[in-house]
Scaffold this active site. Structure first.
Site, PDB file in Angstrom:
ATOM      1  N   CYS A 116       3.595  -1.247  -1.732  1.00  0.00           N
ATOM      2  CA  CYS A 116       4.404  -2.305  -1.094  1.00  0.00           C
ATOM      3  C   CYS A 116       3.581  -3.550  -0.782  1.00  0.00           C
ATOM      4  O   CYS A 116       4.138  -4.603  -0.464  1.00  0.00           O
ATOM      5  CB  CYS A 116       5.037  -1.791   0.183  1.00  0.00           C
ATOM      6  SG  CYS A 116       5.993  -0.300  -0.077  1.00  0.00           S
ATOM      7  N   HIS A 257       7.091  -7.390   4.916  1.00  0.00           N
ATOM      8  CA  HIS A 257       7.604  -6.343   4.035  1.00  0.00           C
ATOM      9  C   HIS A 257       8.869  -5.753   4.654  1.00  0.00           C
ATOM     10  O   HIS A 257       8.920  -5.478   5.857  1.00  0.00           O
ATOM     11  CB  HIS A 257       6.544  -5.258   3.843  1.00  0.00           C
ATOM     12  CG  HIS A 257       7.046  -4.105   3.033  1.00  0.00           C
ATOM     13  ND1 HIS A 257       7.687  -4.281   1.836  1.00  0.00           N
ATOM     14  CD2 HIS A 257       7.021  -2.761   3.265  1.00  0.00           C
ATOM     15  CE1 HIS A 257       8.036  -3.091   1.354  1.00  0.00           C
ATOM     16  NE2 HIS A 257       7.641  -2.168   2.202  1.00  0.00           N
ATOM     17  N   ASN A 287      14.287  -1.165   0.890  1.00  0.00           N
ATOM     18  CA  ASN A 287      12.852  -1.345   0.614  1.00  0.00           C
ATOM     19  C   ASN A 287      12.642  -1.366  -0.902  1.00  0.00           C
ATOM     20  O   ASN A 287      12.893  -0.368  -1.575  1.00  0.00           O
ATOM     21  CB  ASN A 287      12.099  -0.176   1.261  1.00  0.00           C
ATOM     22  CG  ASN A 287      10.604  -0.232   1.034  1.00  0.00           C
ATOM     23  OD1 ASN A 287      10.110  -1.054   0.258  1.00  0.00           O
ATOM     24  ND2 ASN A 287       9.887   0.646   1.706  1.00  0.00           N
TER      25      ASN A 287
END
Ligand code: UT7
Length: 330
Positions: A116, A257, A287
């Site tokens: 990520c 994020h 996500n």
């Protein structure tokens, strides 16, 4: 050696049409819309159709970024694609993008895996190539199809992940006061098994048994990763602000994020940033790993939430464990 500036000259993004809502997930696993919204802030995510892949989404995002930057594929000197879901282990997504865009033969093209945090790692890498004069124009992409490595019988992970891609064109400029002004790259391999895909690599190659046991899908110790992300996000954002001698009032927007709205809220509260200065689109996409902040950056700029001259902090956090932050003057 002359040190140059590296301007983010344009951004673009692309998400699949197909939506997977919390109500769809209620029919697939033992969960509820209320639980997902309260615990994560996610309402829906996008899922690639059969003909789509992380490279196909990346190519469209890249074309949009090039158009915004008024840059032709022939100008690109280097392509970096951050992903944990490349179309194939080899060739790299970056080579597929190079071919599809019709870039010059012989330019550098590589994928980067920092989960990520990948897009921010790639932004830092691109900036340093440009600053040192090794490249004038770099295409940076974050692209994922996490749906292809998600176990849709596991309610602790399948509610979280989605697909998409975002891209940025970085260009050399004589103005060193723009672009990435400070960065932090971090890792802690002691947490490597907290978020991992057990099989399909060289340690445990894919077999009929491993696929049957769904060992090619993401496994996450959610609570531990959550604790790490809550602590790391506020610490890294504060460091990013301090690194340029700024106060939090001078930051126009933080692009965090998008893994859990509670992680973002907690970081904002700790640093004393009002909610309107944290960019959030997790409710629509979930996500999307390396694509997450890439899509968010593009949407924030297009929505007028930040623009030329603004200070922005971008932060990625995730598997590895990894984290990465840039303090950018747009
Ligand atoms: O991008 C990389 C970084 N990733 C992250 O930052 C993700 C970090 N982790 C998280 O966002 C959260 O840990 C989750 C959203 C994954 C889970 O939320 P949580 O508040 O940490 O829940 P939990 O794992 O502590 O589970 C609480 C309860 C459990 O039930 P019991 O044991 O209390 O009876 C779970 O079984 O919630 C249950 N549960 C669910 N219930 C309904 C877990 N998943 C679900 C679900 N629907 N989808």
């Amino acid at each position: 050696m002359t040190i140059h500036g590296a301007l983010i000259a344009g951004t673009g993004s692309c998400v699949p049409e197909r939506q997977l809502t919390n109500f769809d997930l209620e029919k697939m696993v033992d969960t509820s819309n209320d639980w997902i919204v309260q615990r994560t802030g996610i309402h829906e995510r996008r899922i690639a159709s059969a003909g789509e892949s992380s490279a196909s989404l990346a190519i469209i995002a890249a074309q949009r970024a090039l158009a915004t930057a008024n840059t032709s594929p022939a100008e690109i000197d280097l392509i970096i694609c951050a992903t944990i879901t490349p179309d194939m282990p080899t060739p790299s997504n970056a080579c597929l993008i190079q071919q599809a865009l019709g870039c010059r033969r012989g330019i550098g093209a590589m994928d980067l895996n920092a989960a990520c945090s990948g897009f921010v790692y790639a932004l830092v890498t691109a900036t340093n190539f440009i600053k040192t004069g090794s490249a004038k124009t770099v295409l940076v992409v974050g692209a994922e199809t996490l749906s292809r490595i998600t176990d849709y019988t596991d309610r602790s992970t399948c509610i979280l992940f989605g697909d998409g891609a975002g891209a940025a064109v970085l260009k050399q400029t004589t103005d060193r006061s723009v672009g990435v002004q400070a960065f932090e790259l971090g890792s802690d391999g002691t947490g490597s098994m907290l978020l991992h895909v057990p099989a399909g690599g060289s340690r445990q190659p894919a077999t009929a048994e491993s696929v049957g046991a769904k060992l090619h899908t993401l496994k996450m110790s959610g609570r531990e990763v959550f604790k790490f992300a809550v602590a790391q996000m506020s610490e890294s954002i504060q460091k990013a602000i301090n690194a340029c001698g700024l106060t939090s009032d001078q930051i126009k927007l933080v692009i965090p994020h998008q893994s859990n709205a509670r992680i973002i809220d907690s970081a904002a509260t700790k640093i004393g940033l009002t909610a309107d200065r944290m960019f959030v689109n997790i409710h629509r996409y979930g996500n999307t790993s390396a694509a997450s902040v890439a899509i968010a950056l593009d949407e924030a700029i297009r929505a007028g939430r930040c623009g030329p001259g603004d200070w922005v902090v971008i932060i990625g956090i995730g598997g590895g464990l990894t984290w990465a932050t840039v303090t950018v003057k747009l």
